[in-house]
Design an enzyme around this catalytic site. Structure first.
Site, PDB file in Angstrom:
ATOM      1  N   ASP A  72       0.834  -1.096  -0.069  1.00  0.00           N
ATOM      2  CA  ASP A  72      -0.110  -0.054  -0.028  1.00  0.00           C
ATOM      3  C   ASP A  72       0.964   1.309   0.024  1.00  0.00           C
ATOM      4  O   ASP A  72       0.525   2.261  -0.616  1.00  0.00           O
ATOM      5  CB  ASP A  72      -0.950  -0.122   1.196  1.00  0.00           C
ATOM      6  N   GLY A  73       2.040   1.296   0.689  1.00  0.00           N
ATOM      7  CA  GLY A  73       2.888   2.275   0.694  1.00  0.00           C
ATOM      8  C   GLY A  73       3.317   2.715  -0.706  1.00  0.00           C
ATOM      9  O   GLY A  73       3.602   3.921  -1.259  1.00  0.00           O
ATOM     10  N   ASN A 147      -4.174   8.829   1.554  1.00  0.00           N
ATOM     11  CA  ASN A 147      -4.399   8.312   2.796  1.00  0.00           C
ATOM     12  C   ASN A 147      -4.975   9.380   3.970  1.00  0.00           C
ATOM     13  O   ASN A 147      -6.137   9.480   4.319  1.00  0.00           O
ATOM     14  CB  ASN A 147      -3.369   7.446   3.433  1.00  0.00           C
ATOM     15  N   ASP A 148      -4.105  10.124   4.309  1.00  0.00           N
ATOM     16  CA  ASP A 148      -4.575  11.205   5.358  1.00  0.00           C
ATOM     17  C   ASP A 148      -3.375  12.265   5.260  1.00  0.00           C
ATOM     18  O   ASP A 148      -2.340  12.196   4.720  1.00  0.00           O
ATOM     19  CB  ASP A 148      -4.348  10.747   6.576  1.00  0.00           C
ATOM     20  N   ASP A 177      -1.758  16.537  20.690  1.00  0.00           N
ATOM     21  CA  ASP A 177      -0.419  16.191  20.027  1.00  0.00           C
ATOM     22  C   ASP A 177      -0.565  16.373  18.373  1.00  0.00           C
ATOM     23  O   ASP A 177       0.516  16.225  17.808  1.00  0.00           O
ATOM     24  CB  ASP A 177      -0.057  14.626  20.406  1.00  0.00           C
ATOM     25  N   GLN A 246       4.526  10.561   3.875  1.00  0.00           N
ATOM     26  CA  GLN A 246       5.771  10.466   2.871  1.00  0.00           C
ATOM     27  C   GLN A 246       6.383  11.461   2.490  1.00  0.00           C
ATOM     28  O   GLN A 246       7.321  11.727   1.693  1.00  0.00           O
ATOM     29  CB  GLN A 246       5.303   9.410   1.654  1.00  0.00           C
TER      30      GLN A 246
END
Length: 291
Positions: A72-73, A147-148, A177, A246
């Site tokens: 997935d990366g 993703n996010d 955080d 990333q």
């Protein structure tokens, strides 16, 4: 259905058996009349005679399909790179089943044959998020996330503080955080680990999930994906914005971050028998009985 003629192969660098897998796939593509374009992530490790080898960016205007071999990366990185070129992606997983790379490596040739020869596949569109950073009214950084998008504290352990509004309406001030803005695709990644909800890939929403908020009343929220979110960093502490884990850049005091749905979705091609709930059961161990 689209006639896939020019097919890019993108792999996870230095992964085991990658050369053999790419060579097998490239030979198969050539045998059915397709042209194989092998990305530099792979081409430096194999004999490229008979194939187009080099930087994917050189071919984005002519590629009809991209096949990802990895996990997935690798899919996240490739997806952000090609989404604006309207190129569909097929994901081949080298290890365990992935949420996006859903075809096992041992099924690669059969699955690719079904897609390219038999024209049997399911197409799905996945939404991306865009985040722009403004500093003193000027854009200083922008990127996409499949993703996010995560805003979090930097190397110093202090919590970050920000104010958030949705469609110009003030929502709240938060000390935490960090905060995760997750697409449906990313809802099973970092967001899930932080207590966020699982979102079906076809839902037209995204979630906002606080990371260890100071106030326990700060809870995840799900919003329509057509809104525009604005954050302002209101505490002068080291703060970072990450795109899919990333790509990142540092934020400064009073920076404004504008987050919205990206203009184009990413197209994924799945085998005809693809079932999202089967993927959830497998990846999250839902199939196990509780004794």
């Amino acid at each position: 259905m689209t006639n896939f003629t020019n097919v890019a192969i993108i792999g996870r660098r230095n992964s085991e058996y990658l050369v053999e897998q790419v060579t097998m796939l490239a030979r198969f593509l050539q045998s059915i009349g397709c042209k194989a374009y092998i990305d530099s992530s792979v081409s430096g490790e194999l004999d490229c005679s008979g194939y187009k080898c080099g930087d994917l960016q050189q071919w984005l205007d002519i590629i009809d399909l991209a096949i990802i071999i990895g996990g997935d990366g690798t899919m996240l990185s490739a997806g952000r790179e090609i989404v604006n070129y309207n190129i569909p992606i097929v994901g081949i997983n080298q290890g365990r089943l992935g949420f996006m790379t859903d075809i096992a490596i041992e099924d690669m040739i059969q699955a690719v044959s079904d897609i390219l020869v038999e024209r049997k596949y399911r197409q799905e569109e996945r939404t991306l998020l865009s985040a722009q950073v403004l500093r003193e009214g000027k854009f200083v950084y922008q990127s996409l996330a499949l993703n996010d998008i995560v805003i979090s504290r930097g190397e110093i352990g202090s919590m970050i503080e920000f104010e958030m509004s949705v469609d110009t309406e003030f929502v709240h001030s938060q000390k935490s955080d960090g905060v995760i803005f997750s697409t449906p695709t990313g809802s099973t990644a970092y967001s899930l680990a932080a207590g966020g909800p699982i979102l079906h890939p076809n839902s037209k929403v995204f979630s906002i999930v606080p990371i260890c908020p100071q106030s326990m009343s700060n809870r995840p929220i799900v919003l329509s994906d057509d809104v525009v979110i604005e954050l302002i960093i209101v505490k002068d502490t080291p703060t970072i914005i990450h795109y899919d884990g990333q790509e990142y850049t540092d934020l400064q005091y009073l920076d404004k971050i504008v987050i919205s749905k990206a203009k184009r979705p990413l197209k994924l091609l799945h085998p005809v028998g693809y079932n999202y709930y089967h993927t959830l059961r497998t990846k999250l161990d839902w199939s196990k009985r509780v004794s």
